[in-house]
Design a protein around this motif. Sequence first.
Motif, PDB file in Angstrom:
ATOM      1  N   LEU A  45     -10.424  69.633 103.585  1.00 30.88           N
ATOM      2  CA  LEU A  45      -9.044  69.449 104.011  1.00 30.88           C
ATOM      3  C   LEU A  45      -8.824  70.027 105.403  1.00 30.88           C
ATOM      4  O   LEU A  45      -9.317  71.102 105.706  1.00 30.88           O
ATOM      5  N   GLY A  46      -8.076  69.304 106.209  1.00 33.39           N
ATOM      6  CA  GLY A  46      -7.754  69.808 107.537  1.00 33.39           C
ATOM      7  C   GLY A  46      -8.831  69.529 108.571  1.00 33.39           C
ATOM      8  O   GLY A  46      -8.620  69.795 109.752  1.00 33.39           O
ATOM      9  N   TYR A 255      -7.047  65.001  92.978  1.00 38.41           N
ATOM     10  CA  TYR A 255      -8.244  65.802  92.684  1.00 38.41           C
ATOM     11  C   TYR A 255      -9.319  65.580  93.760  1.00 38.41           C
ATOM     12  O   TYR A 255      -9.916  66.539  94.266  1.00 38.41           O
ATOM     13  N   ASN A 259      -8.991  69.061  95.515  1.00 33.57           N
ATOM     14  CA  ASN A 259      -9.937  69.926  94.805  1.00 33.57           C
ATOM     15  C   ASN A 259     -11.353  69.774  95.342  1.00 33.57           C
ATOM     16  O   ASN A 259     -12.055  70.758  95.494  1.00 33.57           O
ATOM     17  N   LEU A 260     -11.755  68.534  95.574  1.00 34.29           N
ATOM     18  CA  LEU A 260     -13.123  68.321  96.042  1.00 34.29           C
ATOM     19  C   LEU A 260     -13.215  68.257  97.567  1.00 34.29           C
ATOM     20  O   LEU A 260     -14.308  68.302  98.113  1.00 34.29           O
TER      21      LEU A 260
ATOM     22  N   GLU B 106      -9.529  76.871  91.956  1.00 37.58           N
ATOM     23  CA  GLU B 106     -10.084  76.009  93.010  1.00 37.58           C
ATOM     24  C   GLU B 106      -8.986  75.391  93.882  1.00 37.58           C
ATOM     25  O   GLU B 106      -9.196  75.125  95.056  1.00 37.58           O
ATOM     26  N   THR B 107      -7.802  75.170  93.295  1.00 40.73           N
ATOM     27  CA  THR B 107      -6.696  74.605  94.073  1.00 40.73           C
ATOM     28  C   THR B 107      -6.263  75.584  95.158  1.00 40.73           C
ATOM     29  O   THR B 107      -6.013  75.201  96.305  1.00 40.73           O
ATOM     30  N   THR B 114      -7.203  74.835 103.815  1.00 42.27           N
ATOM     31  CA  THR B 114      -6.279  73.978 104.564  1.00 42.27           C
ATOM     32  C   THR B 114      -5.419  74.796 105.513  1.00 42.27           C
ATOM     33  O   THR B 114      -5.195  74.396 106.656  1.00 42.27           O
ATOM     34  N   SER B 117      -7.363  75.634 108.501  1.00 44.65           N
ATOM     35  CA  SER B 117      -7.618  74.443 109.320  1.00 44.65           C
ATOM     36  C   SER B 117      -6.375  74.027 110.081  1.00 44.65           C
ATOM     37  O   SER B 117      -6.450  73.589 111.222  1.00 44.65           O
ATOM     38  N   ASP B 435     -17.059  72.683  97.477  1.00 45.34           N
ATOM     39  CA  ASP B 435     -17.012  71.308  96.993  1.00 45.34           C
ATOM     40  C   ASP B 435     -18.159  70.982  96.038  1.00 45.34           C
ATOM     41  O   ASP B 435     -17.948  70.368  94.988  1.00 45.34           O
ATOM     42  N   ASP B 438     -17.525  72.887  92.787  1.00 42.58           N
ATOM     43  CA  ASP B 438     -16.438  72.313  91.990  1.00 42.58           C
ATOM     44  C   ASP B 438     -16.913  71.077  91.248  1.00 42.58           C
ATOM     45  O   ASP B 438     -16.596  70.872  90.075  1.00 42.58           O
ATOM     46  N   ALA B 439     -17.653  70.215  91.954  1.00 37.83           N
ATOM     47  CA  ALA B 439     -18.134  68.985  91.329  1.00 37.83           C
ATOM     48  C   ALA B 439     -19.068  69.323  90.162  1.00 37.83           C
ATOM     49  O   ALA B 439     -19.026  68.666  89.110  1.00 37.83           O
ATOM     50  N   GLN B 442     -17.025  70.722  87.290  1.00 35.30           N
ATOM     51  CA  GLN B 442     -16.244  69.631  86.701  1.00 35.30           C
ATOM     52  C   GLN B 442     -17.098  68.785  85.757  1.00 35.30           C
ATOM     53  O   GLN B 442     -16.602  68.223  84.789  1.00 35.30           O
TER      54      GLN B 442
END
Lengths: 293, 468
Positions: A45-46, A255, A259-260, B106-107, B114, B117, B435, B438-439, B442
């Motif tokens: 993100l960003g 998501y 999230n990813l 994770e959120t 973010t 960034s 990332d 998380d994957a 998940q």
Amino acid sequence: MESMIYKKKGPLFLFLVPAFVFIIVYLFYPFIVNIINSFSVIQGLGNLPAGVNAPWYQNYVRLFQDQKFKTALVNTLWMLAGTVVFQVGLALLLSLMVDNIRKGAQFYRTVYFFPIVISAAALGLLFNMMFMMQGGMINQVLAGLGTKAVNWKEKFSIQTMLIPVMWQYVGFYFVIIVTGLNNISEDIYEAAKIDGADGIKRVRYITLPLLFNVLCTCVTLSVTGALKVFDLPWIMFPNGMPVDSTWLTGTYMYYSTFNLGDVDYGSAIAVFIVALGVIIARLANTLLKEKDY
Amino acid sequence: MKKFLAGMLSLTFALGLTAGCSSAPTAESSSPPPAESEQATSDQPAEQSAEQSADQPPDAAQAVTLNVFSTYAGSDGNAPNYQDALAAWQQGTGNKINDTSATADETVKGRIRTDFSAGSEPDVLFYFTGADASSFLDKVLTVDEIRAQYPSYATNMREDTSPKATDGKWYAVPVNGYWENLFVNKKVLDAAGVSLPDAGYTWDQFLIDCQKIKDAGLTPIAASFVDVPHYWWELSIFNNTSPATHNTIPQDINDDAAKAWIAGMNDIKAVYDKGFFPENALSAKDEELQELFFTDQAAFLLDGSWRANTIVTRASDDDEKIDEARLAEFTVVNFPDKGLGRKSTDVIGGMSSGWYITRKAWDDPAKQAAVVDFVTFMSSDEQVSKFAGANSATALQNGVTVDEATLNSLNKEVIAIINAATAFTPAVQDAVSGDARDAMFQAIPQMLTGSVTADQLIGDFIAAFTPA
């Protein structure tokens, strides 16, 4: 002299400019950037795009190979069908019944509309507590009846997700349909009664035809709204749980992006959702052409 | 006249729409952003400002509002201590805190990435030091950079035990360390006729005990794989590695690390297949299933050191008076070992978080002294002792000050476990970028239900992982 303001269109455009600018800046510009992003490589993100995907349409091919997205699409179509049948259907049924009672109509209107004013977060928690396996309300009732606890959120995950969403918006369509019913003149009903139309016939031959345009609006709103459902399912079924079975296009887009950090793929999903929305809205408008009476 | 009115109305509407876009507060603004609204322009040198901030409360004109993020939130046992510390610092300095703390899921990690960034990072943050921080290391200061201007900064901390970032530098001033181990509900064990695990608890014995608990109609292990698979993932892998090799990340599906990770995943699946996790481990959130442990329906809970505080809270009444008899029904034991490279007394733990100062705040003359003062206060011996208590390690030069008379039964058992530990090994998941991790997390439910294999899971991870 007094009517000059209506002849000169300049001031009207002046009024439209702020809203137009607002929509350009906050809707169309982000949407165009989003389309460009869907062809780019953006991880995290960003982060700025690190070039163009190879091939440039890679994310759109991936959409049709991604099992989770297929699940999301199928679930969203179920949601769409469910909204038409249960949200609009139930709202119609309830409004017809409320329209036929003399006392307490206002009470029922308030009761049915009430879920609309409750936040999705609160509703999510409420229904979570109802469907919880250990100590949930429904399982407590079942325990009282001597029945084993049911894992509702796993065995009936789709139904458990759809029920609160349906329930939440029934009141919204109920109010629209009740307003439509109020606009039907009593004279027509009286004339129909003299002609022998009563009960079901009255609904079949008077109410439903005169409500057709209102129902068209409700169906269009509900099918387009179904594509945007996000908050309540995300609270009740985060990360597509259980085992990626409850994804919706909206939750899967969120998501993937947040999230990813797979921003370009999330953008492609967003473009797909908009395209699907436009197609379905056009389809609904074509199939349910409003009639003049 | 009407044209004029129409024009004025349009202009007012347009200004109203764009009012929120302004970056600088205006005189008409009713609620300007706190960080900018209350700070005064200062021509004072930073050193002078720092001395003043530390020694005496600034007057109203000098007060600043700091934007602070921490992971002391939600069910974290230190959340109340954190709020007390914030209140004490604000009262002592006259400054204000705009606190955006949140539980580190994770959120929230995505949100922090973010914010950095987008240039909207907080002034100070208490955050992880591993791979989660690697994306913003250029936007925070090292301790050495701060010491160049504030020589006494973090001098109460040992540099050798303080957590370092992925580039090997020291940025974050630590508070309390963590460990991950197996909490036990003794009441459930008694009900199932299972003995309390001892120091040499083996994996085989653990499986036998779980079967007995299940046969008694109880749940052996409270765990959710929806949102918190982390602990089972970490310890299961640790059981197939050793303290020396645990922090090696697989590069190829055939290397030793990959084989250990696959074996660890298969261990979790074996436990799942035997029905030792709750029936709804794939459809209920962690806090929901923790209740099984706290309400004497589940025997084991694999969790971090912060959960000790939750247990104490759950065994206390509304006035925070501990029911010692109830608390004595809970304890913590070593996670069972498989007899490979890890001994049962080898523990996952260390320090993986700390206070960062961002360059944005540092470069703001009005805030620089305040952020240094804030971190100095939050990492003081007194505050660290309060946060760490008896439950966790610290990097303090002088160690924590704990009044032994105030220790409860769980504190004493934790101290015994920590003192008997033969190794403290950092969690390898902290070294894995968000990332890819998380994957993988998940996909664990899919592995448990058999729709993907452990080999595929780890293979996908290796393909997605980019070293920080």
